[in-house]
Design a protein around this motif. Structure first.
Motif, PDB file in Angstrom:
ATOM      1  N   ILE A 213      -7.164  22.578   0.379  1.00 20.32           N
ATOM      2  CA  ILE A 213      -6.747  21.917  -0.860  1.00 20.32           C
ATOM      3  C   ILE A 213      -7.631  20.700  -1.147  1.00 20.32           C
ATOM      4  O   ILE A 213      -8.042  20.464  -2.290  1.00 20.32           O
ATOM      5  N   SER A 253      -5.490  27.592  -4.547  1.00 23.95           N
ATOM      6  CA  SER A 253      -6.292  26.370  -4.734  1.00 23.95           C
ATOM      7  C   SER A 253      -7.375  26.585  -5.787  1.00 23.95           C
ATOM      8  O   SER A 253      -7.690  25.672  -6.564  1.00 23.95           O
ATOM      9  N   LEU A 256      -5.703  26.495  -9.232  1.00 20.85           N
ATOM     10  CA  LEU A 256      -5.426  25.114  -9.622  1.00 20.85           C
ATOM     11  C   LEU A 256      -6.723  24.409 -10.023  1.00 20.85           C
ATOM     12  O   LEU A 256      -6.723  23.591 -10.954  1.00 20.85           O
ATOM     13  N   LEU A 438       1.943  23.857  -4.606  1.00 23.71           N
ATOM     14  CA  LEU A 438       1.105  24.900  -5.203  1.00 23.71           C
ATOM     15  C   LEU A 438       1.956  25.960  -5.883  1.00 23.71           C
ATOM     16  O   LEU A 438       1.620  26.453  -6.965  1.00 23.71           O
TER      17      LEU A 438
END
Length: 450
Positions: A213, A253, A256, A438
């Motif tokens: 992350i 990840s 995002l 997440l």
């Protein structure tokens, strides 16, 4: 050329004017004559014996090819084509696509560019193709000293041999280091940024959640925001099909990171942000092709996680060309995907590679075959199949193989709360909270364990 044989009676003898050496001398012979290929001409040897020889030769930077027996050649059971390893284009099961047009190359020419993750599989190929388009300067930003050294040396040679006269700059640094990035951007003033730096191996990121992350999410935000603040014209993020309804932290990840770029487009309209999403890249670091090649070379078995697992595949040059081409088509906030044809069964790919290596699959139908395929089970976070679109909606672009996706995303204060929560999880070393955070923002991600 020289001959190598373990028989001490043949040592120092001469065949067709060439000496026969023993195995202990092979290192000196390779260095003296700059040997690149070794032909293993012991067709009667067992798989175990061949595997032992392959293992011994691993220490040298050479390609080892197996020569079929005279009986196999004469009877048609083998051909001279078997004196080579399979090419990735033979494994792809579709035509290789040429994405890059003259306009894209002209748009690069004379500009200042920066590549993060420049020493990786995609980053290094981007660097090669960009160099040949003759930019004014090219900054290679990389966290690995060895990877940076390797690509810098290669590009220096390429720069000289093609007389491109590009100003090359090799820079060590992390994409999460805001101060370092700001200094680099102030010094070299890049106009176009390709963001290829990422942790991409699913099992490794699954076992190192917070670092994944930190690098993929926080690192992307840092380099993207720095690009906008420093007046970069175009920022291109390299994404993955694993970002679509992900079952693992790596994919979540990356999704995002896409959302961050979409949000930054709204905050900084002067910079054109775009993302390019594609499937697995053949022969990239950690991909199945080098693994299968190594397993076949060692006599097997070849390991596949599941008999039904499928993946989208493309070559490294295709991936790099797609990134460059898409960046020149972007209007702002664009998410590009490639029409990659039909997904490929990984088991079929393994069987094809065994066949192209001149060997046979060993199974119930062929118990006397050479290489066995075994199934190891899906790894943590691994899916049976991948997707390229979340909303299943995409529009055509000027390139018939590139589509523009349209997907919803969180923005503004809501996104900032998510990022703050992730930073707190990193500081507190709280993996469970990071996974849960997440899951609140990435569609389809549901953590199975902590």
């Amino acid at each position: 050329m020289a001959y190598i044989d373990d028989d001490p009676q043949l040592s120092k003898s001469v065949i067709d004017g060439r000496k026969v050496y023993n195995r202990k001398q092979i290192g000196k012979i390779i260095a003296k004559y700059e040997i690149k290929n070794i032909l293993l001409a012991i067709p009667s040897s067992s798989r175990r014996e061949q595997a032992e020889i392959f293992s011994f030769l691993k220490q040298f930077d050479v390609e080892v090819l197996t020569v079929p027996s005279l009986h196999e050649l004469a009877s048609g059971l083998a051909t001279v084509d078997q004196l080579r390893v399979p090419k990735v284009t033979e494994i792809l099961n579709r035509s290789v696509v040429d994405f890059l047009d003259d306009k894209a190359q002209k748009d690069i020419s004379g500009n200042r560019l920066l590549i993060t993750g420049a020493g990786g599989s995609i980053g290094s190929e981007l660097a090669r193709q960009i160099l040949l388009a003759k930019p004014e300067s090219l900054v290679l930003y990389e966290n690995s000293e060895l990877a940076l050294y390797t690509i810098e040396r290669e590009l220096q040679t390429l720069n000289e041999s093609h007389n491109t006269n590009v100003s090359l700059h090799a820079v060590l640094g992390s994409v999460g280091d805001s101060q370092r990035l700001t200094g680099v951007f102030e010094k070299y003033q890049p106009q176009i940024v390709f963001h290829a730096a990422a942790y991409k191996h699913v099992p490794i990121v699954e076992a190192n959640v917070l670092e994944g992350i930190r690098n993929n999410v926080i690192g992307t935000k840092t380099v993207a925001e720095t690009s906008a603040l420093m007046g970069v014209k175009s920022f291109v993020m390299i994404s993955t099909d694993k970002a679509v309804r992900p079952t693992n932290v790596m994919g979540a990840s990356k999704r995002l990171a896409e959302i961050i770029c979409q949000d930054l487009q709204e905050q900084y309209p002067e910079t054109i942000f775009s993302m390019v999403r594609f499937g697995n890249v053949l022969a990239s670091s950690g991909s199945v092709i080098p693994v299968f090649n190594e397993q076949i070379k060692n006599g097997g078995p070849v390991t596949v996680t599941h008999p039904k697992i499928t993946r989208y595949f493309m070559t490294i040059p295709e991936a790099a060309q797609l990134v460059i081409q898409a960046s020149m088509m972007a209007d702002g906030g664009d998410l590009f995907v490639l029409d990659m044809g039909q997904p490929v069964k990984v088991e079929d790919m393994a069987r094809n590679m065994i066949r192209l290596s001149g060997l046979e699959v060993k199974d119930d139908d062929n118990p006397d075959g050479d290489i066995e395929i075994i199934y190891t089970g899906l790894r943590p976070g691994e899916k049976l199949y991948e997707e390229l679109l979340i909303d299943a909606t995409a529009t055509k672009t000027s390139h018939h193989k590139i589509m523009r996706a349209h997907e919803k995303h969180l923005s503004g204060k809501g996104l900032q709360k998510v990022l703050d929560s992730l930073m707190n999880a990193i500081v507190e070393n709280n993996v469970a909270n990071a996974r849960q955070t997440l899951s609140r923002v990435v569609e389809g991600y549901r953590p199975k364990n902590n």
